[in-house]
Design a protein around this motif. Structure first.
Motif, PDB file in Angstrom:
ATOM      1  N   GLU A  74       0.703  -1.249   0.096  1.00 61.15           N
ATOM      2  CA  GLU A  74       0.053  -0.005   0.162  1.00 61.15           C
ATOM      3  C   GLU A  74       0.774   1.217   0.060  1.00 61.15           C
ATOM      4  O   GLU A  74       0.467   2.248  -0.673  1.00 61.15           O
ATOM      5  CB  GLU A  74      -1.210   0.005   1.185  1.00 61.15           C
ATOM      6  N   GLY A  75       1.992   1.145   0.689  1.00 63.23           N
ATOM      7  CA  GLY A  75       2.883   2.375   0.725  1.00 63.23           C
ATOM      8  C   GLY A  75       3.503   2.661  -0.686  1.00 63.23           C
ATOM      9  O   GLY A  75       3.928   3.621  -0.986  1.00 63.23           O
ATOM     10  N   THR A  77      -5.542   8.054  -3.928  1.00 62.66           N
ATOM     11  CA  THR A  77      -4.383   7.336  -3.522  1.00 62.66           C
ATOM     12  C   THR A  77      -4.160   8.072  -2.033  1.00 62.66           C
ATOM     13  O   THR A  77      -3.879   7.317  -1.005  1.00 62.66           O
ATOM     14  CB  THR A  77      -2.990   7.878  -4.231  1.00 62.66           C
ATOM     15  N   TRP A  97      -4.296   5.721   1.375  1.00 62.00           N
ATOM     16  CA  TRP A  97      -3.339   5.370   2.240  1.00 62.00           C
ATOM     17  C   TRP A  97      -3.773   5.673   3.831  1.00 62.00           C
ATOM     18  O   TRP A  97      -3.565   5.075   4.839  1.00 62.00           O
ATOM     19  CB  TRP A  97      -1.945   6.030   1.822  1.00 62.00           C
ATOM     20  N   CYS A 147      -3.753   3.410   6.888  1.00 64.53           N
ATOM     21  CA  CYS A 147      -3.053   3.476   7.932  1.00 64.53           C
ATOM     22  C   CYS A 147      -3.989   3.612   9.323  1.00 64.53           C
ATOM     23  O   CYS A 147      -3.576   2.894  10.436  1.00 64.53           O
ATOM     24  CB  CYS A 147      -2.286   4.707   7.985  1.00 64.53           C
TER      25      CYS A 147
END
Length: 187
Positions: free
Chosen positions: A115-116, A146, A150, A154
């Protein structure tokens, strides 16, 4: 949904403890050429083929797990975007040495890495555009979503992490970086 102070430590640990593995991965031939401004369409295709070889088995392993709807896992699958970029005429080789994703913490650690990569993809997209290279669908990630995707990841990660599973999450992230690096650097 809000990130609690006690759980933010997983994000800090991941950033800190995966730093060396992340940096090592970024020293690959594609990134070096991109940084130097000498990237070619062929180097981009080779790199995308390698990424597909890792993402396809990773996503196959993810499909073996059940996720709550909030994780939006169906939207997080991106290997098909590489196929849109490459339009291969034959099967692409797949990585035979994937990190294990048997436990929930292992899944979380691997997801942190993949994902990072959507954030880095935004930078790569701009650099490829400057170089006139059109094969960048995959690197566009989730497009305008995006950043929010993210942040959502998180948030979900911090909620899923606890004192008992943080070490396994971090180890899985490190191993994912290492396995991806080994696969990308393999001729």
């Amino acid at each position: 949904m809000s990130i609690t102070l006690e759980n933010t430590s997983i994000l800090q640990r991941l950033r800190s403890e995966t730093h060396a593995s992340h940096d090592a991965l970024e020293q690959n031939e594609f990134n070096q050429a991109l940084t130097a401004g000498h990237i070619s369409a062929e180097a981009t295709r080779r790199f995308l083929a390698k990424l597909y070889g890792f993402l396809q088995p990773y996503e196959a392993q993810l499909s073996l797990h059940t996720f709550p709807a909030a994780w939006e896992v169906a939207h997080r699958r991106r290997a098909h975007l590489i196929l849109e970029d490459l339009q291969p005429t034959s099967e692409l080789p797949l990585c035979p040495d994937m990190p294990p994703l048997r436990t929930w913490p292992q899944v979380l650690g691997a997801m942190y890495v993949l994902e990072g990569s959507t954030l880095g993809g935004q930078v790569i997209t701009r650099q490829l555009a400057k170089a006139g290279i059109a094969t960048r669908t995959y690197f566009t990630g989730y497009g305008e979503r995006t950043g929010p995707m993210w942040k959502s990841f998180c948030q979900l990660l911090t909620e899923a992490a606890n004192e008992a599973n943080q070490a396994e999450i971090v180890q899985s992230a490190i191993l994912t970086f290492q396995k991806l690096h080994a696969w990308i650097d393999q001729p």
